[in-house]
Design a protein around this motif. Structure first.
Motif, short mmCIF file in Angstrom:
data_model
loop_
_atom_site.label_atom_id
_atom_site.label_comp_id
_atom_site.label_asym_id
_atom_site.label_seq_id
_atom_site.Cartn_x
_atom_site.Cartn_y
_atom_site.Cartn_z
N UNK A 33 0.84 -1.19 0.00
CA UNK A 33 0.00 0.00 0.00
C UNK A 33 0.87 1.25 0.00
N UNK A 34 0.31 2.33 -0.50
CA UNK A 34 0.97 3.64 -0.50
C UNK A 34 0.01 4.59 0.20
N UNK A 35 0.48 5.21 1.29
CA UNK A 35 -0.39 5.97 2.16
C UNK A 35 0.29 7.26 2.63
N UNK A 36 -0.43 8.15 3.28
CA UNK A 36 0.20 9.33 3.88
C UNK A 36 1.21 8.92 4.96
N UNK A 37 2.13 9.80 5.34
CA UNK A 37 3.11 9.48 6.38
C UNK A 37 2.44 9.06 7.68
N UNK A 38 3.10 8.17 8.41
CA UNK A 38 2.48 7.55 9.58
C UNK A 38 2.22 8.55 10.71
N UNK A 39 2.87 9.71 10.69
CA UNK A 39 2.64 10.70 11.74
C UNK A 39 1.60 11.74 11.33
#
Length: 292
Positions: free
Chosen positions: A192-198
């Motif tokens: 998956x490609x997602x927004x940064x974890x923070x």
């Protein structure tokens, strides 16, 4: 105490060097150094460790920084209070926008704003929602229009303007795009490609997935949702985007059991005076409100 020296101190902290601060404040580096030396003498503490061309805050500097920000914010409040004595909507509006909100939600609002209030000088920064919250909390920006944090920021007041439902998308060649039926747990084995974890958006996505027993470890991340849309479209992985960002290169997976929803809106500091310009923008945002 000289406010110009405090302003120079905060500028060096924010920008990381005397040179950058001098350029931002349109002053020479010797003038910046002189103001900081005067401030340190008055406080009786060194605020910076000078290492080569770089600077680092001392313990005293770290302790003093939030108070310096607060003082500058209070001075801005006083100026706004005086400006607000008249009914004119004019002057500088210091506004922060997240990238997605700025591109997809604010153009119509801003077009109407600048047309209706030509005496206002908008000073807009495009930053991540997390940085926008910090800038409002620090008094650097009057307002921010962003992805609202979950849970709510403890020091700020928020106003949800747009509900933002999100969906899972894949490229046309992705294995999941070829299935007749997909459930949430089918996502786990795939990249998956997602927004940064923070980021606020990632936290919202991860919580919704965890509620369906799906744990994720993004293969790639980006704050820019348009970049995630491209990466999913070329087949690098599935992604989660606002449903409104549906695109011919993508397939939206039907996952009725998986509910992912952001809230987009305005944030402000409850103890700061808003300028007439900021109040006018909030009024236009209220007119643009979409019921949840």
């Amino acid at each position: 105490m000289q406010t110009d020296a405090i302003r120079a101190f905060v500028a060096v902290c924010d920008l990381g060097s005397f040179q950058a601060a001098s350029e931002a404040l349109h002053l020479s580096q010797p003038t910046i150094s002189k103001r900081l030396a005067s401030l340190e003498q008055r406080l009786g503490h060194s605020l910076f460790d000078r290492v080569g061309r770089g600077v680092a805050l001392t313990e005293a500097g770290r302790a003093y920084l939030p108070h310096a920000r607060e003082l500058l914010a209070v001075l801005q409040d006083g100026r706004r209070a005086l400006d607000n004595l008249g009914a004119e909507v004019a002057g500088v509006l210091r506004l922060a926008l997240s990238h997605h909100v700025g591109l997809h939600r604010m153009p119509g609002v801003l077009r109407e704003f600048v047309s209706r209030y030509p005496g206002v000088e908008p000073q807009i920064v495009f930053v991540d929602s997390e940085a926008a919250c910090r800038s409002v909390a620090n008094g650097e920006r009057e307002l921010a229009v962003i992805t609202l944090p979950t849970p709510a920021h403890p020091a700020l007041v928020e106003d949800c303007i747009w509900p933002d439902p999100m969906s899972v998308f894949v490229g046309h060649d992705h294995e999941l795009a070829k299935r007749n039926q997909v459930v949430a747990t089918d996502l786990a084995p795939h990249a998956c490609v997602l927004p940064p974890v923070d980021s606020y958006t990632y936290q919202i996505i991860a919580q919704a997935l965890a509620a369906r027993d799906v744990q994720v470890a993004p293969h790639m991340t980006s704050h820019y949702l348009e970049t995630l849309r491209m990466l999913a479209g070329v087949g690098i992985g599935w992604t989660v985007l606002p449903t409104s960002m549906d695109h011919p290169e993508l397939v939206r997976l039907e996952l009725p059991e998986l509910v992912i929803r952001r809230r987009l809106g305005a944030i402000r500091h409850p103890r700061r005076s808003l300028s007439n310009a900021a109040r006018a923008l909030l009024s236009l945002l209220d007119q643009a409100r979409v019921p949840a």
